[in-house]
Enzyme design. Sequence first.
Site, mmCIF file in Angstrom:
data_model
loop_
_atom_site.group_PDB
_atom_site.id
_atom_site.type_symbol
_atom_site.label_atom_id
_atom_site.label_comp_id
_atom_site.label_asym_id
_atom_site.label_seq_id
_atom_site.Cartn_x
_atom_site.Cartn_y
_atom_site.Cartn_z
ATOM 1 C CD GLU A 84 -2.863 1.236 2.347
ATOM 2 O OE1 GLU A 84 -2.781 0.394 3.253
ATOM 3 O OE2 GLU A 84 -3.664 2.165 2.361
ATOM 4 C CB ALA A 139 1.075 -2.228 11.591
ATOM 5 C CG MET A 140 0.352 -3.262 4.919
ATOM 6 S SD MET A 140 -0.617 -1.792 4.422
ATOM 7 C CE MET A 140 -1.910 -2.589 3.473
ATOM 8 C CD GLU A 141 -4.633 -1.916 5.862
ATOM 9 O OE1 GLU A 141 -3.619 -1.511 6.455
ATOM 10 O OE2 GLU A 141 -5.321 -1.187 5.116
ATOM 11 C CG ASN A 142 0.050 -6.813 4.088
ATOM 12 O OD1 ASN A 142 -0.067 -5.935 3.249
ATOM 13 N ND2 ASN A 142 1.039 -6.838 4.980
ATOM 14 C CG HIS A 193 -5.698 0.935 12.776
ATOM 15 N ND1 HIS A 193 -6.423 2.094 12.715
ATOM 16 C CD2 HIS A 193 -5.181 0.760 11.530
ATOM 17 C CE1 HIS A 193 -6.343 2.611 11.498
ATOM 18 N NE2 HIS A 193 -5.584 1.825 10.751
ATOM 19 C CD GLU A 194 -2.530 -1.854 10.798
ATOM 20 O OE1 GLU A 194 -3.076 -2.030 9.696
ATOM 21 O OE2 GLU A 194 -2.076 -0.752 11.167
ATOM 22 C CG HIS A 214 -7.444 -1.582 8.152
ATOM 23 N ND1 HIS A 214 -8.278 -0.629 7.603
ATOM 24 C CD2 HIS A 214 -6.316 -0.924 8.522
ATOM 25 C CE1 HIS A 214 -7.659 0.560 7.656
ATOM 26 N NE2 HIS A 214 -6.481 0.405 8.207
ATOM 27 C CD GLU A 238 -6.040 3.635 6.817
ATOM 28 O OE1 GLU A 238 -6.160 3.508 8.056
ATOM 29 O OE2 GLU A 238 -5.527 2.750 6.099
HETATM 30 N N1 B3K Z 1 -2.877 1.001 5.734
HETATM 31 C C1 B3K Z 1 -1.530 1.184 6.209
HETATM 32 C C2 B3K Z 1 -0.884 2.346 5.520
HETATM 33 C C3 B3K Z 1 0.365 2.026 4.826
HETATM 34 C C4 B3K Z 1 0.690 3.041 3.763
HETATM 35 C C5 B3K Z 1 2.128 3.302 3.666
HETATM 36 N N2 B3K Z 1 2.487 4.030 2.496
HETATM 37 C C6 B3K Z 1 -1.486 1.345 7.690
HETATM 38 C C7 B3K Z 1 -2.801 1.516 8.357
HETATM 39 O O1 B3K Z 1 -3.415 2.552 8.294
HETATM 40 O O2 B3K Z 1 -3.293 0.598 8.946
HETATM 41 ZN ZN ZN Z 2 -5.278 1.975 8.777
#
Ligand code: B3K
Ligand code: ZN
Length: 877
Positions: free
Chosen positions: A124, A265-268, A300-301, A304, A323
């Site tokens: 992302e 962090a990132m919600e993959n 939060h993650e 998502h 977000e």
């Molecule tokens: N969705 C990610 C954002 C990462 C973007 C970095 N360029 C984190 C979050 O809001 O949970």
């Molecule tokens: Zn987020």
Amino acid sequence: MSDPKPTYLRDYRPPAYRVTHTELTFDLDPAATRVKARLHLERHPERESGLPLTLDGERLVLKAIAIDGQPLEEDEYALTEDGLTVHRVPERFLLDTEVEIAPEANTALEGLYQSGGMYCTQCEAEGFRRITYYPDRPDVMATFATTVIGDAKREPVLLSNGNPVERGELPGGRHFVTWEDPHPKPCYLFALVAGDLEKVEDRFTTMSGREVTLQIWVEAENLGKTDHAMASLKRAMTWDEQTYGREYDLDRFMIVAVNDFNMGAMENKGLNIFNSAAVLTHPHTATDAAFQRVEGIVAHEYFHNWSGNRVTCRDWFQLSLKEGFTVFRDQCFSADTNSAPVKRIEDVSFFRTAQFAEDAGPTAHPIRPDHYIEITNFYTLTIYEKGAEVVRMLRNLVGWEAFRRGSDRYFERFDGQAVTIEDFVGCMEEASGQDLSQFMRWYSQAGTPEIDAHGEYDYANAEYRLILRQRTPATPDQPDKLPLHIPIRLGLVGTKSGRDLPLTLDGESLGTDAVIHLREDEQEFVFTEVSEAPVPSLARGFSAPVKLRFPYGREDLAFLLANDSDGFNRWDAGQRLAMLALDDLIAAHRNGVEKVMDSRVVEAFRTLLSQDSDDKAVLAEMLTLPSEAYIAEQQPLVDVDAIHAARTFVKQSLAMALRDEFLAVFEANRSEAPYAPEPEQIAARSLKNVALSYLMAIEDEEGIELVQRQFAADHNMTDVRHALTLLVHSSRDDLAEPALRRFGEKWAHDPLVMDQWFSIQVTRPQPDALERVKFLMEHPAFSLKNPNKVRALIGAFAGQNRVNFHRADGEGYRLLADVVIELNRLNPEIAARIITPLTRWQRFDEARQALMKAELERIRAEELSPNVYEVVQKALA
Ligand code: B3K
Ligand code: ZN
């Protein structure tokens, strides 16, 4: 790289072709990873036949390309810097490509990169195009099957989204695992992790009885630091079931901790990747604030998975759709789990400092921007936090029941789709029957609305007239603003009774705490049957993200501080009272007049300290003076030295006048109990540590002794760090140096603790701070390639050490510009963030303005990434 072009919301069109299924094979190698992709493509039903296929792709070396098994001739496609076009394609077809990429050379940390010895991804917003040729946009949702091939020794663990379906050995000491993710997703949610990792495992049974395996993957030395994240994850899963009826949808949920990460962090999907700072905790290495931050980010993650993954954004202009809503959800979760009033105070206090500053600066933008050059620059406080405030207002406007019905409708109707903010608000309109068209302006209009309020009590008629005027100042590209729909929650506190008076408006009785709706530029509200003269308590709980001015006298504020039934507004009254005193002292400092402490502030603090508070955490907040950054936000022209001097003076005056009271609070809240990150303990610790700050403010023997004892006791990181900060920020280098040395030696092996060690030193007000930054940039534990280190050293100095960053000789500005220039090449996303303090030059005196602008010009003369280019252009516009 010069003059990159903006993307406009109004140009949105669905893609010409969509991907229904994506098959990927990664053959990992640090310098030459091979990525094979097979995309199942078909024409988008809303687009015409015969269009060329255009795919995004950056820094890829194309090795092979075929359609339906037929390799393409060179004249059948075209390659550019940012993508690939195939001139003629069928209506439905398979596209096979093979590319080569170099994870070890990827310092931008977007796409596939290496962190230490492990491989990981960040896609992302537009990182997937650095992995393979693809329609890299969120409205293309496909199922994925991913095979990862790695070295069996170096990368024993091979992870991707979904469920593992096959694994096996390969020749040459290699092995593979194949993963399948059955949920269609945009490529920004793709993830891959490979390395020598260990896991901690747990289980969760969902509300419908499904068993989910929970795993947190870390490097071996961090195995003892995952308990809190795991417990937080389980709490978040339960909360989302109970509060929003949302259940997890895969057999496993994985979190991986990596050291080099641009964000938190990132919600993959099914495989969240976390900055190690946002997941690892231990009582000896993490503070209470860090424990709470980890809990909030894990939640939060996880949230998502519904608000973002199952229902995602049509385009990146809709970023706040996921977000803003998800921040609102995590705020409510943390409020329910800890102290709700303190959570609100912390969030609002941060918001009014940092988001208001963003809204007032050259990069101000609406929650839904209408154009951008680099979307990475729009992961901002406006999109996230103001977006959350707007969702909160919606919840309050329609009420929780209707909001929950609207949310159910949204998740059900749009499951598996990529949608817009109108879709979300539309569901709330349907569920509540309310017209939210004026409310939608919150999404398109930038800037912080300012409300001027005044009121009059009419004894003869027992009426209170409240007049509210709203105005939103001009922001870049938006000179004229329309009136917003602003909900104002309020009470009228009777000056005789100290109680909330019954509210009657237009003959309707509203109880003692009600919401009025400001929709016009100016509106008058006449409350009748008001039996005694009141002091109004306005915008309770920060009911709208606005600046609200009311001509309160100091007595009024002291009265509200003592009597307001709304805890948030009691705190706010204290902040306003302190601000009035600070304003006088700032003026006195500037005019060279002797500073005199306002006795009303002293008496208000005395009262606070003498009361037995049931919420110690709230009391700690009330005893905390507005930060220098917040004070600066309130000034027409920022004088960092005057602000620092005034705030220090208030602190020392309070410390001298109320020494015994602070000591009593300190003693009463000390504890030898084993550390636990639980609300009562955290509250007592924060109150004790606020008291300790005051006791140290005048640096007398007793204060020093208490601080040193707390440092030496080494009970938990919250207390140790607080004591260390007090020593290092004091005027006594003979106290600072030994403590820093001891702490630095003890924690040299722990990068997250070393980050704290860096930050504490470079935020000290003493004049050597800048030299320390330069010195520490050479420290073996520092690296410009690691975003946490950059934030801990450079970000902390430029953002928090206001007196030294704004040194009159401009050396602070020069240092930051040097770092930005270097980071522009290494990591444009971080470069474009770290530059923020330089972009706020309008707020300072002319000499500083000139120095700051000169540094921005120096940066502009470089060959710039689109990220830095966009920010610098705006700052100098
Ligand atoms: N969705 C990610 C954002 C990462 C973007 C970095 N360029 C984190 C979050 O809001 O949970
Ligand atoms: Zn987020």
